[in-house]
Write an enzyme that holds these catalytic residues in place. Structure first.
Site, mmCIF file in Angstrom:
data_model
loop_
_atom_site.group_PDB
_atom_site.id
_atom_site.type_symbol
_atom_site.label_atom_id
_atom_site.label_comp_id
_atom_site.label_asym_id
_atom_site.label_seq_id
_atom_site.Cartn_x
_atom_site.Cartn_y
_atom_site.Cartn_z
ATOM 1 C CB CYS A 8 -0.525 2.615 3.823
ATOM 2 S SG CYS A 8 -2.229 1.706 3.315
ATOM 3 C CG ASP A 9 3.235 1.370 4.477
ATOM 4 O OD1 ASP A 9 2.672 1.858 5.580
ATOM 5 O OD2 ASP A 9 2.964 0.115 3.884
ATOM 6 C CB CYS A 25 -0.951 0.062 1.215
ATOM 7 S SG CYS A 25 -1.883 1.494 1.336
#
Ligand code: NAP
Length: 352
Positions: free
Chosen positions: A175-176, A172
């Site tokens: 997300c990261d 992701c």
């Protein structure tokens, strides 16, 4: 205790550990406090609040069917982690993020009185006139079920992958990506997701290299054109990842050229001490809980339906990425959801 706003605002009513999220008004329609979900028989329960599930909720709600949408995590499914959508008809033309698009779908769905639950269903009984869905904390009943539980990222399949998940390996970018500000990042895959997410990652990382098993991308031509113009984006063709490793954090990787068989070890820059590997090599269906229930699935776990989203079980419909289909897009998921809800209504009318 909870927060109580003006009419039309979200009321958060905490229960006894269960269903804290209950809705109110035109933004959220809480399952009313004290309402016994166990004894209520819904017309429609939708499993999953991605584009397919929310479209199903919208259509069922507009048809005045008592409808519950159950989601175990964040609304949106895979588009909740998509940074840029540019091909959903009617979206903001300049480009729009998944969360922004899904927020409107959620509001639109809830406007029509659809109830919501945040719960993890782990057992389903789909045969019989009343379908029963069980979680650790509740039991839900419905005349029809629309399965819209979608799909999740397929693992890269290399040695060390599990061990380094969250320690350099991710699925992701949204997300990261910020963990890799000014680091090097590798993206595995050559489809729309891999290339779009790699471009997103160039906003953070110093250098992004796409590792693809062929010498040609699968991604749409318009996406490829943008990618080839991006100076921070590099390509490693005909290559697969064999192994990832490091001392607690991802700092080395062995890749193989599939044409020559040559193995190459990639080691993190000494000053960095780590790099990132993002996997975007397609998806697998979220269909484990339907195994052994009599619901027909293909060998990979996708659910076959007819053009009207009927599964092999009367009153059970499937919509979105979990279906056997050729085009998994937001627009096709939403269309499936609309059809499934319309057919659920027809099924209920025929029961009467
Ligand atoms: P995808 O289109 O199935 O592409 C998967 C990619 O991973 C392919 O390039 C494939 O290589 C590669 N791959 C598969 N298995 C592999 C393995 N074991 N090892 C190494 N590489 C492997 O998946 P996706 O990109 O996630 O897209 C899924 C669906 O969502 C598609 O329909 C796509 O169009 C859609 N989508 C659309 C958008 C958009 O329109 N903005 C954005 C994201 C996704 P090969 O090419 O060699 O098969």
């Amino acid at each position: 205790p909870g927060a109580m706003g003006e009419p039309g605002e979200i009321y958060i009513i905490s229960g006894k550990g269960e269903n804290v999220f209950k809705y109110h008004g035109n933004i959220c329609n809480f399952i009313k406090k004290g309402e016994n979900v166990m004894s209520k028989v819904y017309d429609v329960i939708v499993l999953g609040a991605g584009p397919a599930g929310l479209a199903a909720g919208l259509y069922a709600g507009r048809s005045r069917l008592s409808t519950l949408v159950i989601e175990k995590g964040k609304d949106g499914g895979q588009i909740a982690i998509t940074d840029d959508i540019e091909n959903y008809p009617g979206q903001i033309v300049e480009g729009e993020s998944g969360p922004s698009l899904i927020a409107r779908m959620t509001q639109q769905c809830e406007k029509f009185g659809v109830e919501r639950a945040s719960d993890v269903i782990n057992e389903v009984h789909l045969d019989g006139d009343i379908k029963v869905l069980k979680s650790a904390k509740a039991e839900y009943q419905s005349k029809t079920v629309i399965i819209a539980t979608g799909a999740f990222a397929r693992p890269i399949g290399c040695k060390g992958e599990k061990e380094f998940m969250g320690k350099g390996v991710s699925y992701c970018a949204t997300c990261d990506a910020n963990f890799f500000e000014d680091f090097e990042v590798y993206v595995v895959g050559g489809g729309d997701s891999a290339v779009e997410e790699a471009m997103y990652l160039t906003k953070f990382a110093r250098k992004v290299t796409i590792i693809h098993r062929r010498d040609e991308l699968r991604a749409a031509k318009s996406i490829q054109e943008k990618a080839f113009k991006n100076e921070k984006l590099h390509f490693m063709w005909d290559t697969v990842v064999e192994e990832v490793g490091g001392d607690g954090i991802l700092s080395e990787m062995t890749v193989k050229n599939v044409k020559t068989g040559e193995l190459t070890k990639i080691v993190a820059d000494e000053d960095d001490g780590m790099f990132g590997v993002f996997g975007f090599i397609g998806t697998l269906p979220n269909s484990k809980i339907y195994e052994g229930t009599g619901l027909e699935m293909d060998e990979r776990g996708y659910i076959p339906t007819d053009a009207d989203m009927h599964t092999n079980i009367p009153g059970v419909f499937a919509a979105g990425d979990i279906r056997v289909k050729s085009l998994r897009q937001v627009v096709t998921a939403a269309a499936d959801g609309a059809i499934a809800a319309t057919q659920a209504e027809k099924y209920i009318n025929e029961l009467k």
